[in-house]
Design a protein around this motif. Structure first.
Motif, mmCIF file in Angstrom:
data_model
loop_
_atom_site.group_PDB
_atom_site.id
_atom_site.type_symbol
_atom_site.label_atom_id
_atom_site.label_comp_id
_atom_site.label_asym_id
_atom_site.label_seq_id
_atom_site.Cartn_x
_atom_site.Cartn_y
_atom_site.Cartn_z
ATOM 1 N N UNK A 78 1.684 10.740 -3.924
ATOM 2 C CA UNK A 78 2.316 10.966 -5.085
ATOM 3 C C UNK A 78 1.503 12.035 -5.773
ATOM 4 N N UNK A 79 2.724 13.204 -5.792
ATOM 5 C CA UNK A 79 1.453 14.719 -6.397
ATOM 6 C C UNK A 79 1.789 14.266 -8.241
ATOM 7 N N UNK A 80 0.722 14.953 -9.645
ATOM 8 C CA UNK A 80 0.927 15.318 -10.116
ATOM 9 C C UNK A 80 0.418 13.747 -11.421
ATOM 10 N N UNK A 81 0.516 12.475 -10.221
ATOM 11 C CA UNK A 81 0.236 11.553 -11.110
ATOM 12 C C UNK A 81 -0.507 10.477 -10.698
ATOM 13 N N UNK A 82 -1.403 9.425 -11.222
ATOM 14 C CA UNK A 82 -2.111 8.362 -11.068
ATOM 15 C C UNK A 82 -0.985 7.355 -10.667
ATOM 16 N N UNK A 83 -1.165 6.332 -10.000
ATOM 17 C CA UNK A 83 -0.564 5.199 -10.474
ATOM 18 C C UNK A 83 -1.271 3.746 -9.345
ATOM 19 N N UNK A 84 -1.019 2.414 -10.429
ATOM 20 C CA UNK A 84 -1.599 1.411 -10.270
ATOM 21 C C UNK A 84 -1.033 0.601 -8.984
ATOM 22 N N UNK A 85 -1.196 0.210 -8.134
ATOM 23 C CA UNK A 85 -0.925 -0.366 -7.505
ATOM 24 C C UNK A 85 -1.493 -2.305 -7.399
ATOM 25 N N UNK A 86 -0.061 -2.776 -7.667
ATOM 26 C CA UNK A 86 0.166 -3.948 -7.696
ATOM 27 C C UNK A 86 0.282 -5.312 -7.733
ATOM 28 N N UNK A 87 1.138 -5.167 -6.194
ATOM 29 C CA UNK A 87 1.104 -6.247 -5.036
ATOM 30 C C UNK A 87 1.173 -5.950 -4.005
ATOM 31 N N UNK A 88 1.087 -6.415 -2.729
ATOM 32 C CA UNK A 88 1.554 -6.351 -1.295
ATOM 33 C C UNK A 88 2.068 -7.733 -0.957
ATOM 34 N N UNK A 89 2.716 -7.886 0.280
ATOM 35 C CA UNK A 89 3.343 -8.876 0.487
ATOM 36 C C UNK A 89 2.147 -9.044 1.811
ATOM 37 N N UNK A 90 1.707 -8.118 2.615
ATOM 38 C CA UNK A 90 0.523 -8.079 3.555
ATOM 39 C C UNK A 90 -0.613 -8.196 3.259
ATOM 40 N N UNK A 91 -0.996 -7.943 2.265
ATOM 41 C CA UNK A 91 -2.740 -8.251 1.890
ATOM 42 C C UNK A 91 -2.644 -8.567 0.014
ATOM 43 N N UNK A 93 -4.157 -7.949 -3.022
ATOM 44 C CA UNK A 93 -4.257 -7.146 -4.297
ATOM 45 C C UNK A 93 -5.101 -6.896 -5.115
ATOM 46 N N UNK A 94 -6.568 -6.458 -5.340
ATOM 47 C CA UNK A 94 -6.543 -6.497 -6.893
ATOM 48 C C UNK A 94 -6.366 -5.032 -7.539
ATOM 49 N N UNK A 95 -5.545 -5.174 -8.232
ATOM 50 C CA UNK A 95 -4.948 -4.096 -9.177
ATOM 51 C C UNK A 95 -5.935 -3.282 -8.956
ATOM 52 N N UNK A 96 -5.608 -2.012 -8.666
ATOM 53 C CA UNK A 96 -6.565 -0.659 -8.927
ATOM 54 C C UNK A 96 -5.766 0.749 -8.739
ATOM 55 N N UNK A 97 -6.434 1.989 -9.903
ATOM 56 C CA UNK A 97 -5.406 3.228 -9.212
ATOM 57 C C UNK A 97 -5.975 3.944 -8.091
ATOM 58 N N UNK A 98 -4.885 5.042 -7.985
ATOM 59 C CA UNK A 98 -4.780 5.809 -6.451
ATOM 60 C C UNK A 98 -3.851 6.287 -6.913
ATOM 61 N N UNK A 99 -3.826 8.045 -6.001
ATOM 62 C CA UNK A 99 -2.328 8.117 -5.542
ATOM 63 C C UNK A 99 -1.608 8.816 -4.683
ATOM 64 N N UNK A 100 -2.657 7.311 -3.678
ATOM 65 C CA UNK A 100 -1.543 7.254 -2.485
ATOM 66 C C UNK A 100 -2.028 6.315 -1.694
ATOM 67 N N UNK A 101 -1.200 5.534 -1.530
ATOM 68 C CA UNK A 101 -1.274 4.278 -0.975
ATOM 69 C C UNK A 101 -0.582 4.463 0.350
ATOM 70 N N UNK A 102 -1.658 3.385 1.223
ATOM 71 C CA UNK A 102 -1.098 3.147 3.160
ATOM 72 C C UNK A 102 -0.060 1.760 2.940
ATOM 73 N N UNK A 103 0.710 2.104 3.617
ATOM 74 C CA UNK A 103 1.711 1.201 3.640
ATOM 75 C C UNK A 103 1.980 0.427 5.055
ATOM 76 N N UNK A 104 1.423 -0.355 5.090
ATOM 77 C CA UNK A 104 1.898 -0.737 6.213
ATOM 78 C C UNK A 104 2.497 -0.859 7.254
#
Length: 456
Positions: A392-405, A407-418
């Motif tokens: 996602x351009x222009x913003x930083x988002x927080x990864x909250x949860x996943x059904x595959x792993x 997650x300790x919430x963290x900020x990022x600009x890219x999330x690798x979805x398996x």
């Protein structure tokens, strides 16, 4: 010390500690911090031959751009390519007009034309830059470079090392193979056959012994995903996509296309020791490069690995957040043919809509209309059998949860979805404009898996 002199000194020091192959070009014109020129240049990648690369300033690796957090960065861009282009500053929260997306934020920079990029970097960390037009060719032939934003108070590392991953598709004579094949674009992406780090195959990068070292790993490839490991060498994850995290012991860390990983480690006390860096993607352990210790920096113990200061990212209010849902799907082998007879493949969709290529000024409607200052939750579903690094351009988002792993919430600009993964991210829509939202496997993006959101 004036800013110009500070940048010159810090750049020279960084290149010496990182790698002799990381050359740079500095502008002496006082109105700019850098001049970048896009141009074709024949350079060696394979031994005893040259390849027709597309470059910044006639070199690969491209110039390492360095600035300081909160300071204005001014870059004069000259396009000497025979085709249009732009520059996107990946991960930087900047003014929308400077984001480098053709038609959406700026007109393409035509052959022989120039464009001045000027913006402030609010976050410190490891970023990179690349074109956002003719992306398969321009990135695939070499137009990628590191952008380092130094912290206001520099952390106490003895050495700062850039490790830039970039694969190539080359014949034995140095000519380029086809950079994209539809059967691979419809799957995981067309992989390169020549792997390089900082432009070299299996390089050894010198680092001082008995030192505290910061490793900045950048995946600047078109398609390849990594699973980074240092084997038996202890190391700590200190930042993910430029966003600091509490020190975490490194085991194996995924590094999707466009993603960055900062590691802190203590080097062995003796000179001449090799520290391999591995890719554990798939069934095999593959060495991609290594560090080699030189003379010890000190006789006593090195200082602890620093914890990086947090960047000024707004915390989303989850209790008031509005939720939007996005499904990333495979669209099948749809190949609409244009009037000129060329096929424009549409293999991927976001919410059942493909945006295949930026070859016209006719923009689709945004995937979402968001209100400035409001918090949002995006529910993401990768309904495909392939991984997608969603950027996602222009913003930083927080990864909250996943059904595959877990997650300790963290900020990022890219999330690798398996494959088949569902995840939740959240952010504050605090940067107005139209922002690209896409998979960073370049062929996936160019065959439909991209769109944009609008904040106003």
């Amino acid at each position: 010390m004036k800013r110009r002199r500070f940048l010159q000194h810090s750049l020279q020091a960084a290149v010496l500690t990182a790698s002799p192959q990381l050359s740079l070009s500095l502008s002496r014109q006082p109105q700019y911090d850098y001049i970048l020129t896009a141009e074709e240049q024949s350079l060696p990648v394979l031994p005893d031959t040259t390849s027709p690369l597309l470059t910044f300033n006639g070199q690969f690796p491209a110039p390492v751009i360095r600035t300081r957090q909160g300071e204005r960065l001014r870059i004069h861009f000259i396009n000497k390519l025979p085709q249009e282009t732009t520059i996107h500053w990946h991960g930087i929260r900047l003014d929308n007009a400077m984001d480098g997306v053709p038609y959406l934020t700026q007109p393409p920079v035509k052959p022989g034309a120039t464009f001045d990029y000027e913006f402030t970097c609010p976050d410190a960390g490891t970023f990179w830059y690349h074109p956002h037009m003719h992306s398969i060719e321009q990135l695939g032939r070499g137009m990628v470079g590191a952008l380092i934003v130094e912290e206001r108070n520099k952390p106490a590392f003895d050495a700062d090392v850039i490790v830039g991953f970039k694969d190539w598709r080359l014949n034995s004579d140095g000519s380029f193979m086809p950079l994209s094949e539809p059967r691979h674009a419809a799957r995981a992406g067309t992989l390169g056959n020549v792997a390089t780090v900082n432009g070299l195959q299996l390089p050894e990068i010198a680092v001082p012994a008995n030192a505290t070292v910061r490793l900045r790993l950048l995946n600047m490839d078109n398609s390849r995903q990594f699973a980074i490991s240092l084997g038996d060498t202890p190391a700590s994850v200190i930042a993910i996509d430029a966003m600091p995290v509490p020190l975490q012991a490194l085991d194996v860390h995924d590094l999707g296309v466009g993603m960055r990983l900062d590691l802190g480690l203590h080097t062995p006390t003796e000179a001449g020791v090799e520290i391999p860096i591995y890719d554990r993607k798939g069934r095999f352990l593959q060495k991609v490069c290594s560090l080699r210790t030189t003379a010890p920096l000190r006789s006593g113990s090195p200082p602890p690995i620093p914890t990086l200061p947090a960047n000024p990212v707004s915390e989303p209010d989850l209790s008031q957040a509005e939720t939007h849902r996005f499904v990333f799907e495979w669209a099948g082998a749809m190949t609409p043919v244009s009037k000129d007879g060329h096929a424009h493949h549409e293999f991927w969709t976001i919410n059942r809509r493909a945006w295949a290529g930026m070859h016209s000024a006719n923009l689709p409607e945004p995937l979402a209309q968001l209100s400035l200052g409001k918090s949002y939750i995006f529910e993401l579903h990768n309904a495909t059998p392939h991984g997608h690094p969603i950027h996602l351009h222009g913003l930083i988002f927080k990864v909250l949860s996943s059904d595959r792993k877990t997650i300790t919430p963290f900020f990022t600009d890219t999330i690798l979805l398996e494959k088949n993964e569902r995840a939740r991210i959240a952010f504050v829509a605090d940067n107005p404009g139209s922002w690209m939202y896409h998979c960073h496997v370049i062929e996936h993006m160019k065959t439909g898996l991209m769109g944009y959101i609008r904040i106003s």
